[in-house]
Write a protein that holds these residues in place. Sequence first.
Motif, PDB file in Angstrom:
ATOM      1  N   LYS A  49      46.735  40.039  41.444  1.00  0.00           N
ATOM      2  CA  LYS A  49      45.978  40.238  42.677  1.00  0.00           C
ATOM      3  C   LYS A  49      45.947  41.706  43.079  1.00  0.00           C
ATOM      4  N   VAL A  50      47.048  42.413  42.844  1.00  0.00           N
ATOM      5  CA  VAL A  50      47.079  43.854  43.130  1.00  0.00           C
ATOM      6  C   VAL A  50      46.047  44.570  42.266  1.00  0.00           C
ATOM      7  N   VAL A  51      46.044  44.259  40.962  1.00  0.00           N
ATOM      8  CA  VAL A  51      45.109  44.902  40.042  1.00  0.00           C
ATOM      9  C   VAL A  51      43.675  44.495  40.356  1.00  0.00           C
ATOM     10  N   ALA A  52      43.467  43.232  40.706  1.00  0.00           N
ATOM     11  CA  ALA A  52      42.120  42.770  41.070  1.00  0.00           C
ATOM     12  C   ALA A  52      41.592  43.533  42.279  1.00  0.00           C
ATOM     13  N   THR A  53      42.470  43.827  43.223  1.00  0.00           N
ATOM     14  CA  THR A  53      42.063  44.610  44.399  1.00  0.00           C
ATOM     15  C   THR A  53      41.559  45.982  43.986  1.00  0.00           C
ATOM     16  N   MET A  54      42.259  46.621  43.057  1.00  0.00           N
ATOM     17  CA  MET A  54      41.856  47.945  42.597  1.00  0.00           C
ATOM     18  C   MET A  54      40.583  47.894  41.761  1.00  0.00           C
ATOM     19  N   ILE A  55      40.456  46.891  40.901  1.00  0.00           N
ATOM     20  CA  ILE A  55      39.255  46.780  40.059  1.00  0.00           C
ATOM     21  C   ILE A  55      38.023  46.558  40.925  1.00  0.00           C
ATOM     22  N   ALA A  56      38.141  45.628  41.868  1.00  0.00           N
ATOM     23  CA  ALA A  56      37.001  45.347  42.742  1.00  0.00           C
ATOM     24  C   ALA A  56      36.649  46.565  43.588  1.00  0.00           C
ATOM     25  N   GLY A  57      37.676  47.286  44.042  1.00  0.00           N
ATOM     26  CA  GLY A  57      37.428  48.451  44.874  1.00  0.00           C
ATOM     27  C   GLY A  57      36.764  49.591  44.143  1.00  0.00           C
ATOM     28  N   SER A  58      36.956  49.659  42.808  1.00  0.00           N
ATOM     29  CA  SER A  58      36.380  50.755  42.022  1.00  0.00           C
ATOM     30  C   SER A  58      35.167  50.303  41.207  1.00  0.00           C
ATOM     31  N   PHE A  59      34.680  49.086  41.450  1.00  0.00           N
ATOM     32  CA  PHE A  59      33.530  48.597  40.682  1.00  0.00           C
ATOM     33  C   PHE A  59      32.319  49.486  40.952  1.00  0.00           C
ATOM     34  N   PRO A  60      31.626  49.956  39.914  1.00  0.00           N
ATOM     35  CA  PRO A  60      30.507  50.894  40.106  1.00  0.00           C
ATOM     36  C   PRO A  60      29.351  50.272  40.896  1.00  0.00           C
ATOM     37  N   LYS A  61      28.939  50.943  41.953  1.00  0.00           N
ATOM     38  CA  LYS A  61      27.857  50.442  42.793  1.00  0.00           C
ATOM     39  C   LYS A  61      26.493  50.568  42.126  1.00  0.00           C
ATOM     40  N   ASP A  62      26.410  51.448  41.108  1.00  0.00           N
ATOM     41  CA  ASP A  62      25.109  51.651  40.467  1.00  0.00           C
ATOM     42  C   ASP A  62      24.867  50.729  39.276  1.00  0.00           C
ATOM     43  N   ALA A  63      25.800  49.800  38.997  1.00  0.00           N
ATOM     44  CA  ALA A  63      25.610  48.854  37.899  1.00  0.00           C
ATOM     45  C   ALA A  63      24.496  47.878  38.281  1.00  0.00           C
ATOM     46  N   SER A  64      23.390  47.935  37.554  1.00  0.00           N
ATOM     47  CA  SER A  64      22.225  47.139  37.930  1.00  0.00           C
ATOM     48  C   SER A  64      22.010  45.913  37.055  1.00  0.00           C
ATOM     49  N   SER A  65      22.500  45.970  35.815  1.00  0.00           N
ATOM     50  CA  SER A  65      22.346  44.820  34.920  1.00  0.00           C
ATOM     51  C   SER A  65      23.306  44.957  33.746  1.00  0.00           C
ATOM     52  N   VAL A  66      23.503  43.850  33.023  1.00  0.00           N
ATOM     53  CA  VAL A  66      24.361  43.869  31.837  1.00  0.00           C
ATOM     54  C   VAL A  66      23.668  43.116  30.705  1.00  0.00           C
ATOM     55  N   THR A  67      24.031  43.490  29.486  1.00  0.00           N
ATOM     56  CA  THR A  67      23.516  42.799  28.311  1.00  0.00           C
ATOM     57  C   THR A  67      24.658  42.576  27.341  1.00  0.00           C
ATOM     58  N   ILE A  68      24.901  41.314  26.990  1.00  0.00           N
ATOM     59  CA  ILE A  68      25.934  40.991  26.015  1.00  0.00           C
ATOM     60  C   ILE A  68      25.310  41.113  24.631  1.00  0.00           C
ATOM     61  N   THR A  69      25.822  42.032  23.850  1.00  0.00           N
ATOM     62  CA  THR A  69      25.233  42.290  22.527  1.00  0.00           C
ATOM     63  C   THR A  69      25.974  41.582  21.399  1.00  0.00           C
ATOM     64  N   ALA A  70      27.228  41.179  21.616  1.00  0.00           N
ATOM     65  CA  ALA A  70      27.976  40.466  20.578  1.00  0.00           C
ATOM     66  C   ALA A  70      29.191  39.795  21.202  1.00  0.00           C
ATOM     67  N   ASP A  71      29.600  38.703  20.585  1.00  0.00           N
ATOM     68  CA  ASP A  71      30.838  38.057  21.021  1.00  0.00           C
ATOM     69  C   ASP A  71      31.459  37.343  19.823  1.00  0.00           C
ATOM     70  N   ARG A  72      32.784  37.208  19.872  1.00  0.00           N
ATOM     71  CA  ARG A  72      33.504  36.588  18.750  1.00  0.00           C
ATOM     72  C   ARG A  72      34.755  35.906  19.272  1.00  0.00           C
ATOM     73  N   GLU A  73      35.087  34.760  18.719  1.00  0.00           N
ATOM     74  CA  GLU A  73      36.307  34.023  19.077  1.00  0.00           C
ATOM     75  C   GLU A  73      37.137  33.794  17.831  1.00  0.00           C
ATOM     76  N   TRP A  74      38.471  33.940  17.959  1.00  0.00           N
ATOM     77  CA  TRP A  74      39.397  33.582  16.888  1.00  0.00           C
ATOM     78  C   TRP A  74      40.653  33.008  17.525  1.00  0.00           C
ATOM     79  N   GLY A  75      40.793  31.708  17.389  1.00  0.00           N
ATOM     80  CA  GLY A  75      41.931  31.019  18.004  1.00  0.00           C
ATOM     81  C   GLY A  75      41.883  31.130  19.515  1.00  0.00           C
TER      82      GLY A  75
END
Length: 252
Positions: free
Chosen positions: A168-194
């Motif tokens: 929760k401490v780390v989540a507070t810091m991550i949320a507080g520093s989340f970039p305001k200019d992030a407008s969209s995301v694109t997932i280009t690859a993903d992989r699972e192993w176990g």
Amino acid sequence: MTTPATLWSLAIAAILSAAGSGLAAKFHLDREDKALGTARSAAKRYAAIRSNHERLLAEQPTAEEVRRLARARALAKALGARLLELKSQSETPEGRDADDSLSAKQWAYVGNATPREAITSVLWAASQGDVERLASLIGFSESGQAKAAGLYSQLPAASQQDYGSAEKVVATMIAGSFPKDASSVTITADREWGEDASVVMSVDHGPSGTRTNLYRFRLGPQGWRLLVPANVMDGISQSLLAQSEEALGAAD
């Protein structure tokens, strides 16, 4: 010629003189014993007072301990201010299906049954300042876990109880520093192993350009969690330390 009466008188006088001397000696001895007893009692009281004084001195915090406590309080204050700011941004989520490309308006809390759903939920929680949900979506790498625990241990006991976990401490810091200019995301690859997975995602920051990073996940009893790496923990610790130092400076 000394008469028997005279001898008798001299004998009586000698006896009385000896008795008087004995009484005087006894009187002096009694007085000395009393004085010695008083001195011994005073010495015991002094020893007790000195021992108690030394114990109290030993229990006094050192200058470094006082400084550490002040820093911990400033740290808690900085986190508290960040958390209040984030709570004011929080909104009620609406579920959406994850997609390869999502604009910021499409980010939503969709759970964490898959790594893609987890990253979509992380984006929403971080951008909305929902610390509770974000904390449930993150975990730590092995080296990051030690650093997160160290950061959490620096907080005062009351603050540790309020936050309840390093996540929760780390989540507070991550949320507080989340970039305001992030407008969209694109997932280009993903992989699972176990029980591990990775997602490659590009984030569009508008005029600032696009940044692509690899994110790692681990499957646990509560679903997939984004792993916060050690280098990110270093950045969070430095940022939080800087904020606590500013709070200390303002207090001075």
